[in-house]
Scaffold this motif. Structure first.
Motif, PDB file in Angstrom:
ATOM      1  N   CYS A 125      -2.902   7.404   3.440  1.00 58.73           N
ATOM      2  CA  CYS A 125      -3.383   7.912   4.734  1.00 58.73           C
ATOM      3  C   CYS A 125      -2.305   8.753   5.409  1.00 58.73           C
ATOM      4  O   CYS A 125      -2.595   9.813   5.973  1.00 58.73           O
TER       5      CYS A 125
ATOM      6  N   CYS B  23      -8.385   5.709   2.263  1.00 60.16           N
ATOM      7  CA  CYS B  23      -7.834   4.354   2.397  1.00 60.16           C
ATOM      8  C   CYS B  23      -8.491   3.420   1.376  1.00 60.16           C
ATOM      9  O   CYS B  23      -9.715   3.224   1.414  1.00 60.16           O
TER      10      CYS B  23
ATOM     11  N   CYS C  19       0.851  -1.202   0.000  1.00 63.73           N
ATOM     12  CA  CYS C  19       0.000   0.000   0.000  1.00 63.73           C
ATOM     13  C   CYS C  19       0.887   1.252   0.000  1.00 63.73           C
ATOM     14  O   CYS C  19       1.815   1.359   0.817  1.00 63.73           O
TER      15      CYS C  19
HETATM   16  S1  SF4 Z   1      -4.715   2.336   6.556  1.00 65.45           S
HETATM   17 FE1  SF4 Z   1      -5.350   2.055   4.412  1.00 65.45          FE
HETATM   18  S2  SF4 Z   1      -4.229   3.670   3.267  1.00 65.45           S
HETATM   19 FE2  SF4 Z   1      -3.238   3.462   5.275  1.00 65.45          FE
HETATM   20  S3  SF4 Z   1      -1.552   2.007   4.960  1.00 65.45           S
HETATM   21 FE3  SF4 Z   1      -3.336   0.801   5.646  1.00 65.45          FE
HETATM   22  S4  SF4 Z   1      -4.395   0.133   3.779  1.00 65.45           S
HETATM   23 FE4  SF4 Z   1      -2.977   1.779   3.197  1.00 65.45          FE
END
Ligand code: SF4
Ligand code: SF4
Length: 327
Positions: A76, A112, A72
């Protein structure tokens, strides 16, 4: 500044008192070279926030880092204005959201891709404030309410009656809504006769002042509505305030704009706009420490303290020469 608005959290109140103490001692220290401390002659008020129900000012984000895919890109962390989510895989795996940094702005929630970020609420109680009020450490309360919370507000107001004699001001903060003025008028009737100043915080778009100059329009429009309604009390801009607010308020420096500015704006509250302004200085200070989460003492870094003061004054000074602050 005249007043510092705080979460009803003993740790937060303690840190604010500590910071004020350091600032006052520096102000009176002839050996300290930071300029322009001479204006600091007395401690600002501390104002603690209470909520009458669910409110974005009283929530924090959370997620289970074990559910994050390893690849990812962590949008965020990128979107968080206060670096409450580490952009480092190991730290994220350990912590998720650092609750002590998160102020509930909600910008990480929709971004997210896994939809795993949620929020949890907390509600401060009048009872938890009693020790501070009785010892005179808290001068004012800010009540966060919302259109539709009438009954909850009245219940909170009844609970506050025993502590009102200890207060020097009450602020009521409500986010903008098409029915907000009618709601505030209902609240005003229920307040009865107040012997301390009442401040309406026109929270246009809560916690948005750092997003851009456009966020300021709504809180000014809202302030106009409150003025026109004839609600008794002072008006303080909030929710979207930033360095552009006073420019917008002055408009083209026209006589109507000047007149409006003098008549209605008794104060301005800076939240996100101020945080973003000072954040680079705090990040530099944190980078100088071995533990970036350890408490930052700007007074140990005179160069950074000077930068922070200059930045803060760039935000506050135009108002201090223009407006009368409530109280
Ligand atoms: S909370 Fe969501 S956007 Fe943040 S690292 Fe985890 S999967 Fe990725
Ligand atoms: S709610 Fe706002 S402050 Fe909290 S982690 Fe998300 S983006 Fe950061």
């Amino acid at each position: 500044m005249d007043c510092i608005d705080l979460a009803a959290d003993p740790a937060v109140v303690r840190v604010a008192q500590e910071g004020i103490g350091v600032a006052l001692s520096l102000a009176h220290s002839p050996s300290y070279q930071v300029e322009r401390f001479e204006h600091l002659s007395q401690a600002p008020w501390l104002m603690v926030s209470l909520n009458d129900g669910e409110d974005p000012h009283f929530r924090k984000a959370q997620f289970d880092p074990q559910k994050c895919p390893p690849d990812c890109p962590r949008p965020c962390a990128l979107v968080c204005p206060v670096s409450a989510i580490a952009n480092d895989s190991e730290d994220v795996a350990l912590t998720g959201v650092w609750a002590e940094k998160c102020y509930g702005c909600g910008r990480c929630l929709p971004i997210c891709p896994q939809g795993i970020i949620t929020t949890y609420s907390h509600q401060a109680t009048v009872t938890s404030l009693l020790p501070w009020l009785e010892s005179g450490q808290i001068a004012a309360l800010e009540i966060h309410t919302q259109v539709g919370h009438g009954e909850q507000f009245q219940q909170l107001w009844r609970n506050l009656q025993p502590v009102l004699p200890q207060l020097q001001a009450i602020a009521i903060s409500c986010p903008y809504h098409s029915q907000v003025v009618e709601y505030l008028q209902t609240i005003a009737v229920g307040l009865g006769q107040l012997t301390i100043p009442l401040i309406w915080q026109t929270d246009g778009r809560p916690m948005s002042g750092d997003i851009g100059r456009g966020t300021t329009h709504l809180c000014l429009h809202y302030a106009d509505l409150v003025l026109q309604s004839g609600l008794p009390g002072f008006v303080q801009l909030a929710g979207g305030t930033n360095g552009h607010t006073i420019t917008k308020l002055r408009g083209q420096n026209s006589p109507p704009a000047r007149s409006r500015e003098k008549r209605i704006i008794n104060g301005v509250a800076f939240g996100g706009g101020a945080r973003t302004l000072i954040a680079p200085v705090l990040q530099t200070a944190a980078a100088r420490q071995q533990d970036p989460l350890a408490p930052i003492h700007l007074e140990d870094h005179p160069d950074l303290l000077q930068q922070a003061i200059t930045l803060a004054q760039s935000l506050v000074q135009p108002w201090k020469t223009r407006v009368t602050i409530a109280g």
